[in-house]
Design a protein around this motif. Structure first.
Motif, PDB file in Angstrom:
ATOM      1  N   LYS A 180      67.255 -41.331  39.462  1.00 43.13           N
ATOM      2  CA  LYS A 180      67.194 -42.493  38.573  1.00 43.13           C
ATOM      3  C   LYS A 180      65.956 -43.357  38.799  1.00 43.13           C
ATOM      4  CE  LYS A 180      72.233 -43.055  38.077  1.00 43.13           C
ATOM      5  NZ  LYS A 180      72.689 -43.784  36.897  1.00 43.13           N
ATOM      6  N   ILE A 181      65.275 -43.146  39.913  1.00 43.19           N
ATOM      7  CA  ILE A 181      64.149 -44.017  40.255  1.00 43.19           C
ATOM      8  C   ILE A 181      63.093 -43.206  41.007  1.00 43.19           C
ATOM      9  CG2 ILE A 181      65.175 -44.831  42.427  1.00 43.19           C
ATOM     10  CD1 ILE A 181      64.197 -47.591  41.762  1.00 43.19           C
ATOM     11  N   PRO A 182      61.799 -43.347  40.646  1.00 39.10           N
ATOM     12  CA  PRO A 182      60.772 -42.549  41.329  1.00 39.10           C
ATOM     13  C   PRO A 182      60.651 -42.923  42.807  1.00 39.10           C
ATOM     14  CG  PRO A 182      59.811 -43.865  39.528  1.00 39.10           C
ATOM     15  CD  PRO A 182      61.258 -44.224  39.618  1.00 39.10           C
ATOM     16  N   VAL A 183      60.274 -41.930  43.622  1.00 36.52           N
ATOM     17  CA  VAL A 183      60.210 -42.127  45.072  1.00 36.52           C
ATOM     18  C   VAL A 183      58.764 -42.106  45.551  1.00 36.52           C
ATOM     19  CG1 VAL A 183      60.788 -41.061  47.295  1.00 36.52           C
ATOM     20  CG2 VAL A 183      62.485 -41.125  45.469  1.00 36.52           C
ATOM     21  N   ASN A 184      58.447 -43.006  46.465  1.00 38.47           N
ATOM     22  CA  ASN A 184      57.176 -43.004  47.200  1.00 38.47           C
ATOM     23  C   ASN A 184      57.500 -42.719  48.655  1.00 38.47           C
ATOM     24  OD1 ASN A 184      55.689 -43.929  44.991  1.00 38.47           O
ATOM     25  ND2 ASN A 184      54.452 -45.238  46.295  1.00 38.47           N
ATOM     26  N   LYS A 185      56.804 -41.753  49.246  1.00 39.47           N
ATOM     27  CA  LYS A 185      57.066 -41.405  50.640  1.00 39.47           C
ATOM     28  C   LYS A 185      55.965 -42.024  51.493  1.00 39.47           C
ATOM     29  CE  LYS A 185      58.182 -37.176  53.175  1.00 39.47           C
ATOM     30  NZ  LYS A 185      58.161 -35.727  53.099  1.00 39.47           N
ATOM     31  N   ALA A 186      56.365 -42.655  52.601  1.00 38.64           N
ATOM     32  CA  ALA A 186      55.388 -43.303  53.470  1.00 38.64           C
ATOM     33  C   ALA A 186      55.696 -42.990  54.923  1.00 38.64           C
ATOM     34  CB  ALA A 186      55.418 -44.814  53.245  1.00 38.64           C
ATOM     35  N   GLY A 187      54.689 -43.204  55.773  1.00 43.11           N
ATOM     36  CA  GLY A 187      54.858 -43.022  57.209  1.00 43.11           C
ATOM     37  C   GLY A 187      54.329 -44.244  57.926  1.00 43.11           C
ATOM     38  N   GLY A 188      54.991 -44.588  59.039  1.00 40.85           N
ATOM     39  CA  GLY A 188      54.548 -45.768  59.771  1.00 40.85           C
ATOM     40  C   GLY A 188      54.830 -45.638  61.252  1.00 40.85           C
ATOM     41  N   GLY A 189      54.257 -46.576  62.023  1.00 39.47           N
ATOM     42  CA  GLY A 189      54.388 -46.492  63.469  1.00 39.47           C
ATOM     43  C   GLY A 189      54.877 -47.768  64.121  1.00 39.47           C
ATOM     44  N   LEU A 190      55.783 -47.572  65.075  1.00 39.10           N
ATOM     45  CA  LEU A 190      56.193 -48.626  66.000  1.00 39.10           C
ATOM     46  C   LEU A 190      55.438 -48.274  67.277  1.00 39.10           C
ATOM     47  CD1 LEU A 190      57.970 -50.972  66.980  1.00 39.10           C
ATOM     48  CD2 LEU A 190      59.812 -49.361  67.306  1.00 39.10           C
ATOM     49  N   VAL A 191      54.300 -48.965  67.485  1.00 42.50           N
ATOM     50  CA  VAL A 191      53.335 -48.543  68.508  1.00 42.50           C
ATOM     51  C   VAL A 191      53.405 -49.444  69.734  1.00 42.50           C
ATOM     52  CG1 VAL A 191      50.897 -48.069  68.966  1.00 42.50           C
ATOM     53  CG2 VAL A 191      51.801 -47.781  66.647  1.00 42.50           C
ATOM     54  N   TYR A 192      53.518 -48.806  70.908  1.00 39.78           N
ATOM     55  CA  TYR A 192      53.519 -49.529  72.192  1.00 39.78           C
ATOM     56  C   TYR A 192      52.225 -49.224  72.935  1.00 39.78           C
ATOM     57  CZ  TYR A 192      58.538 -50.313  71.641  1.00 39.78           C
ATOM     58  OH  TYR A 192      59.771 -50.715  71.176  1.00 39.78           O
ATOM     59  N   ASN A 193      51.674 -50.250  73.605  1.00 36.59           N
ATOM     60  CA  ASN A 193      50.531 -50.005  74.493  1.00 36.59           C
ATOM     61  C   ASN A 193      51.038 -49.902  75.935  1.00 36.59           C
ATOM     62  OD1 ASN A 193      50.932 -52.643  75.402  1.00 36.59           O
ATOM     63  ND2 ASN A 193      49.125 -53.468  74.370  1.00 36.59           N
ATOM     64  N   ASN A 194      50.110 -49.771  76.888  1.00 40.70           N
ATOM     65  CA  ASN A 194      50.500 -49.595  78.298  1.00 40.70           C
ATOM     66  C   ASN A 194      51.184 -50.816  78.887  1.00 40.70           C
ATOM     67  OD1 ASN A 194      49.570 -47.006  78.349  1.00 40.70           O
ATOM     68  ND2 ASN A 194      47.545 -47.540  79.126  1.00 40.70           N
ATOM     69  N   LYS A 195      51.022 -51.988  78.250  1.00 44.58           N
ATOM     70  CA  LYS A 195      51.661 -53.213  78.758  1.00 44.58           C
ATOM     71  C   LYS A 195      53.040 -53.422  78.136  1.00 44.58           C
ATOM     72  CE  LYS A 195      47.189 -55.544  78.937  1.00 44.58           C
ATOM     73  NZ  LYS A 195      46.422 -56.240  77.910  1.00 44.58           N
ATOM     74  N   GLY A 196      53.473 -52.473  77.290  1.00 42.55           N
ATOM     75  CA  GLY A 196      54.778 -52.628  76.640  1.00 42.55           C
ATOM     76  C   GLY A 196      54.736 -53.585  75.453  1.00 42.55           C
ATOM     77  N   GLU A 197      53.533 -53.871  74.954  1.00 40.78           N
ATOM     78  CA  GLU A 197      53.402 -54.728  73.771  1.00 40.78           C
ATOM     79  C   GLU A 197      53.492 -53.862  72.514  1.00 40.78           C
ATOM     80  OE1 GLU A 197      50.334 -58.098  75.519  1.00 40.78           O
ATOM     81  OE2 GLU A 197      49.535 -56.150  74.920  1.00 40.78           O
ATOM     82  N   VAL A 198      53.882 -54.500  71.404  1.00 34.75           N
ATOM     83  CA  VAL A 198      54.056 -53.782  70.136  1.00 34.75           C
ATOM     84  C   VAL A 198      52.963 -54.220  69.156  1.00 34.75           C
ATOM     85  CG1 VAL A 198      55.618 -53.354  68.187  1.00 34.75           C
ATOM     86  CG2 VAL A 198      56.558 -53.682  70.481  1.00 34.75           C
ATOM     87  N   LEU A 199      52.446 -53.244  68.425  1.00 33.16           N
ATOM     88  CA  LEU A 199      51.382 -53.487  67.455  1.00 33.16           C
ATOM     89  C   LEU A 199      51.977 -53.987  66.139  1.00 33.16           C
ATOM     90  CD1 LEU A 199      48.335 -53.165  66.808  1.00 33.16           C
ATOM     91  CD2 LEU A 199      48.838 -50.806  66.138  1.00 33.16           C
ATOM     92  N   PHE A 200      51.589 -55.191  65.727  1.00 24.59           N
ATOM     93  CA  PHE A 200      52.056 -55.768  64.466  1.00 24.59           C
ATOM     94  C   PHE A 200      50.878 -56.088  63.564  1.00 24.59           C
ATOM     95  CE2 PHE A 200      56.189 -56.411  66.306  1.00 24.59           C
ATOM     96  CZ  PHE A 200      57.043 -56.656  65.243  1.00 24.59           C
ATOM     97  N   ILE A 201      51.139 -56.094  62.266  1.00 22.72           N
ATOM     98  CA  ILE A 201      50.145 -56.597  61.311  1.00 22.72           C
ATOM     99  C   ILE A 201      50.754 -57.787  60.571  1.00 22.72           C
ATOM    100  CG2 ILE A 201      48.947 -54.388  60.991  1.00 22.72           C
ATOM    101  CD1 ILE A 201      50.495 -54.053  58.335  1.00 22.72           C
ATOM    102  N   PHE A 202      49.902 -58.638  60.047  1.00 22.46           N
ATOM    103  CA  PHE A 202      50.346 -59.800  59.279  1.00 22.46           C
ATOM    104  C   PHE A 202      49.749 -59.672  57.882  1.00 22.46           C
ATOM    105  CE2 PHE A 202      50.502 -64.302  57.996  1.00 22.46           C
ATOM    106  CZ  PHE A 202      51.810 -64.597  58.354  1.00 22.46           C
ATOM    107  N   ARG A 203      50.649 -59.602  56.873  1.00 25.51           N
ATOM    108  CA  ARG A 203      50.191 -59.397  55.496  1.00 25.51           C
ATOM    109  C   ARG A 203      51.161 -60.104  54.557  1.00 25.51           C
ATOM    110  NH1 ARG A 203      48.980 -53.356  53.831  1.00 25.51           N
ATOM    111  NH2 ARG A 203      50.838 -52.997  55.030  1.00 25.51           N
TER     112      ARG A 203
END
Length: 198
Positions: free
Chosen positions: A65-88
Motif C-alpha cells: 500500500k505504500i512505497p518502501v525506502n531501504k536505509a542503513g545506519g550505525g550506532l557507533v562506539y569509539n574506544n572511550k565508549g562514546e556514541v557518535l551522534f549527528i544534529f539535524r
C-alpha cells in the motif's frame, strides 16, 4: 508486532486486538492508509493500531500500500565508549541513509556513517533491530525501513558534519550526554537504546 512512526507518533502493526482504549484500531484490509497517515501527520490521531490477522504477512501488506525506502545506519562506539551522534533539523539523530544500487545493506550503513560524520575505520560488531517510519517526499508518503548496525572504531580525529545533508553537528557523546540527547531525538532512535528491545 511492528512499531512504525508517523511524525514520531506510533502506528502499531498487530495481529492482536487489545482491550485498551487510548488508541484507534483500523483494519489493514479496508483502511485508506494514506488518509490515516495524513491524520497522524496533522495530529488528528496520536496513536493507532493497524490490524491484520496474519502477523507474518502484515508488513508485506503494508508494503503493497505504500512505497518502501531501504536505509542503513550505525550506532557507533569509539574506544572511550562514546556514541557518535549527528544534529539535524533541530534533533539529535544517528548517521544513516538510503541504499544505493548494488550495495549490501551493511555497506550502506558504513558508507553513510563515513559520509555524514567523516569517521572511518568502522567495524560492524552486530546487527541491531530495524526501525520503521513514514515520511513525505515530493508529495508522496513512503515507509523507510532502516537496518541498524552496532559499530566500533579506533578513529581518533574529530567528526565533521556533512553540511550538504543538512547536518549541523557530528559529535561523540558520553553516556550522560546520550541520555540528554535522547530527550530531543526521534522515537525510533530511542528504541535502539532500550535494553535488548529486539
Amino acid at each position: 508486532m511492528y512499531k512504525v512512526f508517523v511524525n514520531d507518533k506510533p502506528l502499531f502493526l498487530t495481529n492482536e486486538i487489545a482491550k485498551e482504549t487510548d488508541f484507534q484500531l483500523f483494519l489493514l484490509e479496508s483502511i485508506d492508509i494514506e488518509q490515516l497517515i495524513i491524520k497522524m501527520f496533522n495530529n488528528k490521531i496520536l496513536k493507532a493500531y493497524l490490524y491484520y490477522p496474519d502477523e507474518k504477512a502484515i508488513l508485506k501488506k503494508v508494503k503493497e500500500k505504500i512505497p518502501v525506502n531501504k536505509a542503513g545506519g550505525g550506532l557507533v562506539y569509539n574506544n572511550k565508549g562514546e556514541v557518535l551522534f549527528i544534529f539535524r533539523n533541530g534533533k539529535w539523530d544517528l548517521p544513516k541513509g538510503g541504499i544505493e544500487k548494488g550495495e549490501e545493506i551493511e555497506e550502506t550503513a558504513v558508507r553513510e556513517v563515513e559520509e555524514e560524520t567523516g569517521v572511518t575505520g568502522l567495524k560492524i560488531t552486530k546487527k541491531l533491530q530495524k526501525t520503521y517510519h513514514i515520511f513525505k517526499r515530493n508529495g508522496r508518503y513512503k515507509l523507510k525501513i532502516t537496518h541498524w548496525f552496532e559499530m566500533n572504531t579506533n578513529y581518533e580525529g574529530t567528526p565533521f558534519a556533512q553540511v550538504e545533508e543538512g547536518i549541523e553537528k557530528a559529535v561523540w557523546l558520553n553516556p550522560e550526554q546520550v541520555k540528554e540527547a535522547l530527550k530531543n531525538s526521534f522515537e525510533n532512535i530511542k528504541l535502539l537504546f532500550e535494553p535488548e528491545s529486539m
